[in-house]
Design a protein around this motif. Sequence first.
Motif, PDB file in Angstrom:
ATOM      1  N   GLU A   1      41.435  52.507  50.673  1.00 45.75           N
ATOM      2  CA  GLU A   1      42.133  53.372  51.500  1.00 45.75           C
ATOM      3  C   GLU A   1      43.329  54.236  50.843  1.00 45.75           C
ATOM      4  OE1 GLU A   1      43.639  50.725  54.566  1.00 45.75           O
ATOM      5  OE2 GLU A   1      41.539  50.367  55.388  1.00 45.75           O
ATOM      6  N   ALA A   2      43.849  53.348  49.687  1.00 46.85           N
ATOM      7  CA  ALA A   2      44.816  53.890  48.999  1.00 46.85           C
ATOM      8  C   ALA A   2      44.451  54.974  48.053  1.00 46.85           C
ATOM      9  CB  ALA A   2      45.534  52.897  48.051  1.00 46.85           C
ATOM     10  N   GLY A   3      43.029  55.366  47.908  1.00 42.95           N
ATOM     11  CA  GLY A   3      42.605  56.505  47.111  1.00 42.95           C
ATOM     12  C   GLY A   3      41.636  55.971  46.033  1.00 42.95           C
ATOM     13  N   ALA A   4      41.545  54.818  45.712  1.00 46.31           N
ATOM     14  CA  ALA A   4      40.589  54.335  44.847  1.00 46.31           C
ATOM     15  C   ALA A   4      39.395  54.999  44.767  1.00 46.31           C
ATOM     16  CB  ALA A   4      40.656  52.793  44.352  1.00 46.31           C
ATOM     17  N   ARG A   5      38.708  55.125  43.716  1.00 46.73           N
ATOM     18  CA  ARG A   5      37.389  55.850  43.530  1.00 46.73           C
ATOM     19  C   ARG A   5      36.424  54.829  42.788  1.00 46.73           C
ATOM     20  NH1 ARG A   5      38.424  56.970  47.632  1.00 46.73           N
ATOM     21  NH2 ARG A   5      38.774  58.967  48.427  1.00 46.73           N
ATOM     22  N   LEU A   6      36.940  53.707  42.222  1.00 49.13           N
ATOM     23  CA  LEU A   6      36.183  52.706  41.393  1.00 49.13           C
ATOM     24  C   LEU A   6      36.968  51.548  41.598  1.00 49.13           C
ATOM     25  CD1 LEU A   6      33.585  52.915  38.619  1.00 49.13           C
ATOM     26  CD2 LEU A   6      35.585  51.506  38.489  1.00 49.13           C
ATOM     27  N   LEU A   7      36.378  50.286  41.668  1.00 49.94           N
ATOM     28  CA  LEU A   7      37.023  49.149  41.831  1.00 49.94           C
ATOM     29  C   LEU A   7      36.481  48.301  40.654  1.00 49.94           C
ATOM     30  CD1 LEU A   7      36.812  48.365  45.411  1.00 49.94           C
ATOM     31  CD2 LEU A   7      38.511  49.528  44.531  1.00 49.94           C
ATOM     32  N   ILE A   8      37.281  47.701  39.953  1.00 54.00           N
ATOM     33  CA  ILE A   8      37.058  46.566  38.864  1.00 54.00           C
ATOM     34  C   ILE A   8      37.348  45.198  39.493  1.00 54.00           C
ATOM     35  CG2 ILE A   8      37.157  45.837  36.489  1.00 54.00           C
ATOM     36  CD1 ILE A   8      37.725  48.788  35.609  1.00 54.00           C
ATOM     37  N   LEU A   9      36.328  44.455  39.567  1.00 52.93           N
ATOM     38  CA  LEU A   9      36.492  43.025  39.929  1.00 52.93           C
ATOM     39  C   LEU A   9      36.861  42.051  38.931  1.00 52.93           C
ATOM     40  CD1 LEU A   9      36.543  41.095  42.478  1.00 52.93           C
ATOM     41  CD2 LEU A   9      33.970  41.101  42.364  1.00 52.93           C
ATOM     42  N   ASP A  10      38.059  41.730  38.620  1.00 53.70           N
ATOM     43  CA  ASP A  10      38.206  40.602  37.649  1.00 53.70           C
ATOM     44  C   ASP A  10      37.754  39.366  37.911  1.00 53.70           C
ATOM     45  OD1 ASP A  10      39.089  39.664  35.400  1.00 53.70           O
ATOM     46  OD2 ASP A  10      41.265  39.745  36.000  1.00 53.70           O
ATOM     47  N   ASP A  11      37.010  38.686  37.152  1.00 52.09           N
ATOM     48  CA  ASP A  11      36.606  37.284  37.201  1.00 52.09           C
ATOM     49  C   ASP A  11      35.819  37.153  38.538  1.00 52.09           C
ATOM     50  OD1 ASP A  11      36.142  34.826  36.483  1.00 52.09           O
ATOM     51  OD2 ASP A  11      38.141  33.868  37.146  1.00 52.09           O
ATOM     52  N   GLY A  12      34.657  38.092  38.781  1.00 51.94           N
ATOM     53  CA  GLY A  12      34.148  38.054  39.753  1.00 51.94           C
ATOM     54  C   GLY A  12      32.509  37.863  39.786  1.00 51.94           C
ATOM     55  N   PHE A  13      32.135  37.116  38.912  1.00 48.45           N
ATOM     56  CA  PHE A  13      30.537  37.017  38.731  1.00 48.45           C
ATOM     57  C   PHE A  13      30.129  36.061  39.896  1.00 48.45           C
ATOM     58  CE2 PHE A  13      26.770  35.264  36.504  1.00 48.45           C
ATOM     59  CZ  PHE A  13      25.964  36.406  36.900  1.00 48.45           C
ATOM     60  N   GLN A  14      30.915  35.134  40.208  1.00 52.61           N
ATOM     61  CA  GLN A  14      30.682  34.020  41.263  1.00 52.61           C
ATOM     62  C   GLN A  14      31.218  34.613  42.744  1.00 52.61           C
ATOM     63  OE1 GLN A  14      31.953  32.738  38.249  1.00 52.61           O
ATOM     64  NE2 GLN A  14      29.797  32.391  37.399  1.00 52.61           N
ATOM     65  N   HIS A  15      31.868  35.386  42.551  1.00 47.52           N
ATOM     66  CA  HIS A  15      32.615  36.025  44.042  1.00 47.52           C
ATOM     67  C   HIS A  15      31.597  36.945  44.640  1.00 47.52           C
ATOM     68  CE1 HIS A  15      35.746  36.598  46.669  1.00 47.52           C
ATOM     69  NE2 HIS A  15      35.499  37.802  46.733  1.00 47.52           N
ATOM     70  N   ARG A  16      30.595  36.254  45.068  1.00 49.22           N
ATOM     71  CA  ARG A  16      29.299  36.805  45.543  1.00 49.22           C
ATOM     72  C   ARG A  16      29.489  37.892  46.903  1.00 49.22           C
ATOM     73  NH1 ARG A  16      23.655  34.585  43.825  1.00 49.22           N
ATOM     74  NH2 ARG A  16      23.292  36.756  44.499  1.00 49.22           N
ATOM     75  N   ARG A  17      30.804  37.428  47.741  1.00 47.43           N
ATOM     76  CA  ARG A  17      31.051  37.996  49.004  1.00 47.43           C
ATOM     77  C   ARG A  17      31.166  39.547  49.005  1.00 47.43           C
ATOM     78  NH1 ARG A  17      35.932  36.515  51.190  1.00 47.43           N
ATOM     79  NH2 ARG A  17      35.316  37.654  53.023  1.00 47.43           N
TER      80      ARG A  17
END
Length: 358
Positions: free
Chosen positions: A135-151
């Motif tokens: 919503e704030a305008g991001a066009r790519l998200l980097i998920l830090d420490d997200g390998f097990q965060h499968r939601r």
Amino acid sequence: MVNEVDYLSIISGARHDWLARCLKPCFGFLSLFYGTAVAVRNRLFDWGLKRARPVSVPVISLGNLTTGGTGKTPLVAWLSQWFQEQGISVALLSRGYRALPGEVNDEKLLLDRLCPQVPHYQNPDRCASAEKAVEAGARLLILDDGFQHRRLARDLDIVLIDAVNPWGYGHQLPRGLLRESKSGLRRAGFVLITRVDQSPPELLENLITEVKQFVPEHRIAHVRFAPRGLVNAAGETRELTEVTGKQVWGFCAIGNPRGFQQTLVDAGGRVCGMRVFADHHHYSAGDLQEIGSEAERSGAELILTTAKDLVKISEQKLSGLPVWAVEIGAEIVQGRLILRKSCGKRGWWSQRNKSVNT
């Protein structure tokens, strides 16, 4: 019963006292339940019985098989800066692990300094953060420490493996540091083996052979973390040569203190002592006083810490000794071009951006 530092000394085999001999079998028994629960959860996602939540922009995850200590933060910074150079609006998502109530954790403080133009959202609910970032305008998200965060659905999973301690002492939590079994690597789109310069060549070759059982060789890159300079709490900088030949005393609260100690040696320091705290430790005035006193007694000329620890303290001197952080930079020594292609030229990227731009 034991703090984190004692716990690590027990599961690593460094301690052989009666307490370690009693706790190891207990940890092993608990690992059976933990491993079963993780395996069931992963199967539910694999079979589509639990579904990941998609967002309208590409998501890249950087994560581990083990708990902490692989060097994610400098690689998150490297990846964020690279996408910025491509003119892509990036946002970071992280959980905020061990942040104090109402505050942010050390990783965000450091990434805010390394990537001041990149918004960073910390929230255990990373799906909510993703929506807010888009919503704030991001066009790519980097998920830090997200390998097990499968939601949260992602388009590329990058998994980091520390060449010094790749499999977390060979067991799943709590007997070891593995969050899931090695077979979880099959979900990885790319693997970064870090600290390759600190591993003997034959052990590194064996590790690569193991990883290739789950990930093709062309999707494996090698990374080293090179010391680049010194910075203090006032933001002043010094050349790394300031350390050469000096008696230095180190302290840190990171996942891989052994790697930091090797960094001090690589920087040319003569390490006369080291104080290790639990990962993400919040330093009290008493902690800092003890650090200064111990360093002074050891005959140290400098006190050195990590950039991640420095953001949590404001002192430029302890017991009259200058306090500096060793700045580290990630260097991809093999596979850099392939990694960039995986992140920027894959079919999913062009397809996703087409949908975003329309």
